[in-house]
Design a protein around this motif. Structure first.
Motif, PDB file in Angstrom:
ATOM      1  N   THR A 169      26.066  20.286  39.826  1.00 39.70           N
ATOM      2  CA  THR A 169      26.277  20.431  38.384  1.00 39.70           C
ATOM      3  C   THR A 169      27.334  19.461  37.888  1.00 39.70           C
ATOM      4  N   SER A 170      28.438  19.359  38.625  1.00 38.96           N
ATOM      5  CA  SER A 170      29.508  18.435  38.247  1.00 38.96           C
ATOM      6  C   SER A 170      29.022  16.998  38.303  1.00 38.96           C
ATOM      7  N   SER A 171      28.278  16.679  39.349  1.00 30.58           N
ATOM      8  CA  SER A 171      27.782  15.318  39.526  1.00 30.58           C
ATOM      9  C   SER A 171      26.806  14.930  38.416  1.00 30.58           C
ATOM     10  N   LEU A 172      25.791  15.743  38.237  1.00 28.60           N
ATOM     11  CA  LEU A 172      24.794  15.451  37.199  1.00 28.60           C
ATOM     12  C   LEU A 172      25.419  15.483  35.809  1.00 28.60           C
ATOM     13  N   GLY A 173      26.262  16.491  35.574  1.00 25.35           N
ATOM     14  CA  GLY A 173      26.880  16.628  34.260  1.00 25.35           C
ATOM     15  C   GLY A 173      27.730  15.431  33.893  1.00 25.35           C
ATOM     16  N   SER A 174      28.555  14.968  34.837  1.00 28.39           N
ATOM     17  CA  SER A 174      29.437  13.832  34.544  1.00 28.39           C
ATOM     18  C   SER A 174      28.645  12.552  34.321  1.00 28.39           C
ATOM     19  N   VAL A 175      27.618  12.327  35.129  1.00 27.72           N
ATOM     20  CA  VAL A 175      26.823  11.102  34.995  1.00 27.72           C
ATOM     21  C   VAL A 175      26.005  11.122  33.708  1.00 27.72           C
ATOM     22  N   VAL A 176      25.383  12.268  33.395  1.00 25.53           N
ATOM     23  CA  VAL A 176      24.608  12.373  32.158  1.00 25.53           C
ATOM     24  C   VAL A 176      25.510  12.184  30.941  1.00 25.53           C
ATOM     25  N   PHE A 177      26.665  12.854  30.944  1.00 25.15           N
ATOM     26  CA  PHE A 177      27.605  12.709  29.823  1.00 25.15           C
ATOM     27  C   PHE A 177      28.054  11.260  29.675  1.00 25.15           C
ATOM     28  N   THR A 178      28.381  10.645  30.802  1.00 26.27           N
ATOM     29  CA  THR A 178      28.848   9.253  30.777  1.00 26.27           C
ATOM     30  C   THR A 178      27.818   8.328  30.161  1.00 26.27           C
TER      31      THR A 178
END
Length: 313
Positions: free
Chosen positions: A208-217
């Motif tokens: 979740t942290s990985s996908l969330g940070s990359v998508v947000f970025t």
């Protein structure tokens, strides 16, 4: 055999199932992949460390990914290759070695996410806050980000493996190509609810942290590029982000394929193959994608090749 392996803490590993006629061919393929991964990643690491022009946050953070690929490859592939040439009934590994392999294997997988997360942050700052980039991405910040990525991976995986190592084991067969956390706690006949809860929570939080940070970025980067209307700026943004995004997608596809196939026991051979690919494909492609994408690294590489050709003539 069970009493012997239990008494001396020696486990029998399933390993990769290959025919006797093809084991040498498969071994050579893995050996070539192993050599390429080690040489290419260490080569770029040395190049970045020696070339002052490459002492930039983007390249320094990339060194973390290459170091992780090298450590993960060394921890997993040599044992797998040795077992290919070993009779299936003699593929032994000690419990301590199995626990260490599981630890480094999970650190490799976890650090792959955390390192790509801090690299995404670097791209976010470079494109969304270009005037403050040098101030935000100082040497101190780069050290903190790198330490945070490795520290989070080591601590989280350390707890994961410790929960499995604490269990007594009543079985002696590792039904997998590598030793991992699931392989360790499946050796036990004790209650493993805590292991399952922590393992599931660990996986969900990480992904979740990985996908969330990359998508947000990348959503932020797309918004900045859309508002910019500057073709040169947008082209540069796409060029600098394409390598990171390509590496991330390759890692996620390889990882999710293995997780998906775990749900289908009948596809164990396909699962084993995808597990091997997760530890071979990303480490092989990362230096190619980043090495050829980065102008400074590409130019340096071409100069070395040109000098080699001139000297050999």
């Amino acid at each position: 055999m069970d009493n012997l392996t239990f008494r001396y803490s020696i486990l029998l590993m399933e390993g990769l199932q290959v025919t006797h006629l093809s084991n040498h061919f498969v071994f050579i393929l893995f050996l070539l992949a192993y050599i390429f991964i080690i040489v290419s990643n260490i080569g770029i690491l040395i190049q970045i460390s020696l070339e002052k022009r490459l002492h930039q946050p983007m390249h320094i953070l990339f060194c973390n990914l290459q170091l992780n690929d090298v450590l993960g490859t060394i921890a997993l592939l040599p044992r797998l290759m040795s077992h290919i040439l070993t009779d299936p009934s003699e593929r032994y590994i000690t419990y301590v070695e199995c626990a260490m392999q599981a630890f480094f294997g999970h650190v490799y997988g976890t650090a792959s996410h955390t390192i790509l997360m801090i690299m995404a942050f670097d791209r976010y700052v470079a494109i969304c806050n270009p005037l403050r980039y040098s101030t935000i991405m100082s040497n101190n910040m780069v050290v903190k980000l790198s330490a945070g990525a490795w520290g989070a991976a080591v601590v989280l995986v350390g707890i994961l493996i410790s929960l499995s190592v604490r269990l007594s084991h009543c079985r002696s067969v590792i039904q997998n190509l590598f030793c991992d956390n699931a392989s360790l706690f499946k050796l036990s006949c004790e209650n493993i609810v805590i292991n399952n809860v922590y393992g599931l929570t660990f996986t969900v939080v990480l992904l979740t942290s990985s996908l969330g940070s990359v998508v947000f970025t990348y959503l932020r980067i797309v918004m900045v590029c859309f508002k910019s209307k500057n073709k040169a700026t947008n082209s540069k943004a796409i060029k600098t982000c394409s390598a990171h995004l390509a590496v991330y997608i390759i890692m996620m596809v390889s990882g999710f394929t293995t997780i998906f196939l775990h749900r289908f026991p009948a596809l164990s051979e396909s699962r084993n193959l995808s597990s091997v690919m997760f530890h071979v494909i990303p480490p092989s492609l990362n230096p190619i994608i980043y090495g050829l994408q980065a102008k400074e690294i590409r130019q340096r590489l071409f100069k070395l090749i040109y000098k080699y050709k001139v000297n050999s003539m």
